[in-house]
Scaffold this motif. Sequence first.
Motif, PDB file in Angstrom:
ATOM      1  N   LEU A   1      42.837  22.734 131.378  1.00  0.00           N
ATOM      2  CA  LEU A   1      43.290  23.664 132.022  1.00  0.00           C
ATOM      3  C   LEU A   1      43.904  25.677 131.524  1.00  0.00           C
ATOM      4  O   LEU A   1      43.877  25.796 133.141  1.00  0.00           O
ATOM      5  CB  LEU A   1      44.368  23.223 133.160  1.00  0.00           C
ATOM      6  CG  LEU A   1      43.916  22.233 133.798  1.00  0.00           C
ATOM      7  CD1 LEU A   1      45.104  20.963 133.746  1.00  0.00           C
ATOM      8  CD2 LEU A   1      42.675  22.098 134.312  1.00  0.00           C
ATOM      9  N   SER A   2      43.520  25.910 130.299  1.00  0.00           N
ATOM     10  CA  SER A   2      43.757  27.243 130.712  1.00  0.00           C
ATOM     11  C   SER A   2      44.845  27.627 130.715  1.00  0.00           C
ATOM     12  O   SER A   2      44.872  28.838 131.389  1.00  0.00           O
ATOM     13  CB  SER A   2      42.760  28.657 131.179  1.00  0.00           C
ATOM     14  OG  SER A   2      41.553  28.063 131.028  1.00  0.00           O
ATOM     15  N   THR A   3      45.894  27.251 130.767  1.00  0.00           N
ATOM     16  CA  THR A   3      46.744  27.399 131.306  1.00  0.00           C
ATOM     17  C   THR A   3      48.843  26.771 130.484  1.00  0.00           C
ATOM     18  O   THR A   3      48.357  26.093 129.495  1.00  0.00           O
ATOM     19  CB  THR A   3      48.083  26.155 132.189  1.00  0.00           C
ATOM     20  OG1 THR A   3      47.189  26.180 134.202  1.00  0.00           O
ATOM     21  CG2 THR A   3      49.151  26.211 132.867  1.00  0.00           C
TER      22      THR A   3
ATOM     23  N   TYR B   1      57.600  24.336 126.516  1.00  0.00           N
ATOM     24  CA  TYR B   1      56.581  24.857 126.734  1.00  0.00           C
ATOM     25  C   TYR B   1      55.524  24.163 126.637  1.00  0.00           C
ATOM     26  O   TYR B   1      55.197  24.030 125.248  1.00  0.00           O
ATOM     27  CB  TYR B   1      56.897  26.443 126.518  1.00  0.00           C
ATOM     28  CG  TYR B   1      57.589  27.019 126.960  1.00  0.00           C
ATOM     29  CD1 TYR B   1      57.215  28.546 127.527  1.00  0.00           C
ATOM     30  CD2 TYR B   1      58.835  27.443 126.068  1.00  0.00           C
ATOM     31  CE1 TYR B   1      58.191  28.690 128.503  1.00  0.00           C
ATOM     32  CE2 TYR B   1      59.703  27.542 126.891  1.00  0.00           C
ATOM     33  CZ  TYR B   1      58.755  28.947 128.316  1.00  0.00           C
ATOM     34  OH  TYR B   1      60.385  30.160 128.806  1.00  0.00           O
TER      35      TYR B   1
ATOM     36  N   THR C   1      55.803  22.899 135.424  1.00  0.00           N
ATOM     37  CA  THR C   1      54.731  24.403 136.621  1.00  0.00           C
ATOM     38  C   THR C   1      54.528  25.297 135.900  1.00  0.00           C
ATOM     39  O   THR C   1      54.071  25.050 134.684  1.00  0.00           O
ATOM     40  CB  THR C   1      56.663  26.131 136.521  1.00  0.00           C
ATOM     41  OG1 THR C   1      57.644  25.288 137.415  1.00  0.00           O
ATOM     42  CG2 THR C   1      56.344  27.304 137.137  1.00  0.00           C
ATOM     43  N   ARG C   2      53.069  25.918 136.343  1.00  0.00           N
ATOM     44  CA  ARG C   2      52.567  26.874 135.325  1.00  0.00           C
ATOM     45  C   ARG C   2      52.789  28.114 135.304  1.00  0.00           C
ATOM     46  O   ARG C   2      53.332  28.976 136.088  1.00  0.00           O
ATOM     47  CB  ARG C   2      51.236  26.934 136.777  1.00  0.00           C
ATOM     48  CG  ARG C   2      50.107  25.460 136.879  1.00  0.00           C
ATOM     49  CD  ARG C   2      49.206  26.019 137.697  1.00  0.00           C
ATOM     50  NE  ARG C   2      48.478  24.833 137.941  1.00  0.00           N
ATOM     51  CZ  ARG C   2      47.266  24.466 137.415  1.00  0.00           C
ATOM     52  NH1 ARG C   2      46.565  24.931 136.342  1.00  0.00           N
ATOM     53  NH2 ARG C   2      45.969  23.485 137.550  1.00  0.00           N
ATOM     54  N   TRP C   3      53.434  28.107 134.180  1.00  0.00           N
ATOM     55  CA  TRP C   3      53.718  28.963 133.807  1.00  0.00           C
ATOM     56  C   TRP C   3      53.224  30.488 132.968  1.00  0.00           C
ATOM     57  O   TRP C   3      53.385  31.790 133.401  1.00  0.00           O
ATOM     58  CB  TRP C   3      54.884  29.126 132.549  1.00  0.00           C
ATOM     59  CG  TRP C   3      55.326  30.759 131.682  1.00  0.00           C
ATOM     60  CD1 TRP C   3      56.695  30.263 132.424  1.00  0.00           C
ATOM     61  CD2 TRP C   3      55.119  30.943 131.172  1.00  0.00           C
ATOM     62  NE1 TRP C   3      56.960  31.812 131.318  1.00  0.00           N
ATOM     63  CE2 TRP C   3      56.406  32.058 130.262  1.00  0.00           C
ATOM     64  CE3 TRP C   3      54.686  31.141 129.630  1.00  0.00           C
ATOM     65  CZ2 TRP C   3      56.502  33.311 129.489  1.00  0.00           C
ATOM     66  CZ3 TRP C   3      54.516  31.559 128.653  1.00  0.00           C
ATOM     67  CH2 TRP C   3      55.729  32.507 128.373  1.00  0.00           C
ATOM     68  N   ALA C   4      51.814  30.431 133.150  1.00  0.00           N
ATOM     69  CA  ALA C   4      51.090  31.702 132.338  1.00  0.00           C
ATOM     70  C   ALA C   4      49.703  30.953 132.385  1.00  0.00           C
ATOM     71  O   ALA C   4      49.493  29.324 131.709  1.00  0.00           O
ATOM     72  CB  ALA C   4      51.450  32.086 131.116  1.00  0.00           C
ATOM     73  N   THR C   5      48.592  31.109 133.014  1.00  0.00           N
ATOM     74  CA  THR C   5      47.681  30.787 133.045  1.00  0.00           C
ATOM     75  C   THR C   5      46.442  32.170 133.232  1.00  0.00           C
ATOM     76  O   THR C   5      46.447  33.415 133.346  1.00  0.00           O
ATOM     77  CB  THR C   5      47.012  30.051 134.717  1.00  0.00           C
ATOM     78  OG1 THR C   5      47.224  29.298 134.827  1.00  0.00           O
ATOM     79  CG2 THR C   5      45.195  29.990 134.675  1.00  0.00           C
TER      80      THR C   5
ATOM     81  N   SER D   1      44.314  17.132 132.742  1.00  0.00           N
ATOM     82  CA  SER D   1      45.106  18.089 132.243  1.00  0.00           C
ATOM     83  C   SER D   1      45.235  17.661 130.792  1.00  0.00           C
ATOM     84  O   SER D   1      45.353  16.320 130.209  1.00  0.00           O
ATOM     85  CB  SER D   1      46.669  17.999 132.281  1.00  0.00           C
ATOM     86  OG  SER D   1      47.575  18.893 131.418  1.00  0.00           O
TER      87      SER D   1
ATOM     88  N   ASP E   1      48.121  23.538 127.364  1.00  0.00           N
ATOM     89  CA  ASP E   1      47.065  22.678 127.991  1.00  0.00           C
ATOM     90  C   ASP E   1      45.740  23.148 127.839  1.00  0.00           C
ATOM     91  O   ASP E   1      44.938  24.621 127.629  1.00  0.00           O
ATOM     92  CB  ASP E   1      46.873  23.081 129.630  1.00  0.00           C
ATOM     93  CG  ASP E   1      45.998  22.093 130.056  1.00  0.00           C
ATOM     94  OD1 ASP E   1      45.661  21.561 129.823  1.00  0.00           O
ATOM     95  OD2 ASP E   1      46.720  21.041 131.257  1.00  0.00           O
TER      96      ASP E   1
ATOM     97  N   TRP F   1      51.943  24.422 130.670  1.00  0.00           N
ATOM     98  CA  TRP F   1      53.237  24.586 131.474  1.00  0.00           C
ATOM     99  C   TRP F   1      54.741  24.956 130.967  1.00  0.00           C
ATOM    100  O   TRP F   1      55.117  24.401 129.953  1.00  0.00           O
ATOM    101  CB  TRP F   1      52.959  22.695 131.542  1.00  0.00           C
ATOM    102  CG  TRP F   1      51.734  23.222 132.378  1.00  0.00           C
ATOM    103  CD1 TRP F   1      49.875  22.630 131.552  1.00  0.00           C
ATOM    104  CD2 TRP F   1      51.128  22.270 133.281  1.00  0.00           C
ATOM    105  NE1 TRP F   1      49.509  22.164 131.844  1.00  0.00           N
ATOM    106  CE2 TRP F   1      49.736  22.264 133.243  1.00  0.00           C
ATOM    107  CE3 TRP F   1      52.073  23.281 134.723  1.00  0.00           C
ATOM    108  CZ2 TRP F   1      49.158  21.789 134.876  1.00  0.00           C
ATOM    109  CZ3 TRP F   1      51.233  22.694 135.606  1.00  0.00           C
ATOM    110  CH2 TRP F   1      49.875  22.472 136.000  1.00  0.00           C
TER     111      TRP F   1
END
Length: 338
Positions: free
Chosen positions: A185-187, A179, A199-203, A164, A182, A189
């Motif tokens: 990792l295109s994410t 929030y 937690t991966r909230w949005a990828t 990350s 990243d 968290w």
Amino acid sequence: MKITSGSAAATGIAAAAMGLTLALACPASAVTAVDSTIAAASAPVTDVNHARFVAHFDAAAGQTVENIALEPDGSADVTFSVSHQIAHVDLDGRTRILATLPTPPDGGVHTPAFGQPIATGIARGNDGTLYVLYAAGSADMTGVWRLTPGSSAPEHLVSLPADSLPNGMALDRRTGTLYIADSNLSTIWTVPAAGGTATRWATAPEFAPTVDDLGANGLKVHGGAVWVTNISYGTIMRVPIGRGGRAGAVETRATGLGPVDDFDFTGEGDQILAAIVEGPSQVILVNPDGTHSTVLTAADGLQNPTSIAVRGRTAYIGSAAYSTGTDPNLIRARLDLR
């Protein structure tokens, strides 16, 4: 920002600038001071001027300012990425190191893109607790660190994966959720500011980096949504926070901005001030329809600006001097209203 692995000396930072690109809330009762005390601008901003230096930092010591959290009195807490330190800048510009994040046993050689540990985003709780992001190339050190008032010993609060690259961070005062953007990792968290599990909230592909570059970068919570920049594509996106805190569909709100790093809103509306970290150092004003104009340049003292914090009619801009290697600094400027 542009840095690579190597010395924090000024010459090393300047040379590293030719490498890879990086730019760079707690319980509801402990929200960020900026969010809780800001007197929002009552009209759209038309210009930013009267830029004045608040502080000059030491490039040779790795004091490359990466992110800003404002205190209630208008002083600032900042992260220095290369020296991975947390510092306080008082109203007279005096700078005091609050803490240094520990260097990984391997020197952070596995940190994505950089090969050295870097401190990035910072958020402040009303109780004075500082939340800081650290990328160190290992899960036992990468993630969110917490520094409580009066302490000089930060603690690792929540881990993120070793690969990350946490960058921008904001605290949602309604839910006590951090929030985190990243860049690797295109994410986005989510992390409970009280501690727990990430937690991966949005990828999404909109957050992805290009080859040899970085993706999702600056991040703010505003108007019931998470807003995030992508430095690779020069975009600003909005992700609604839906029922149950779930992420909505990604909406691209501005394009063609260039290497956009951190940003902040000028008031209650969706007008944005954004830092353009590479090429000609600039701060741009981005309107809700996506149009934008330059409002500050190197002539105002900018040197690879990485961070912006707005309170009322005052904007604070941090410059890391990654490529110039001469004058990392903190500037204060005035917002002119229509």
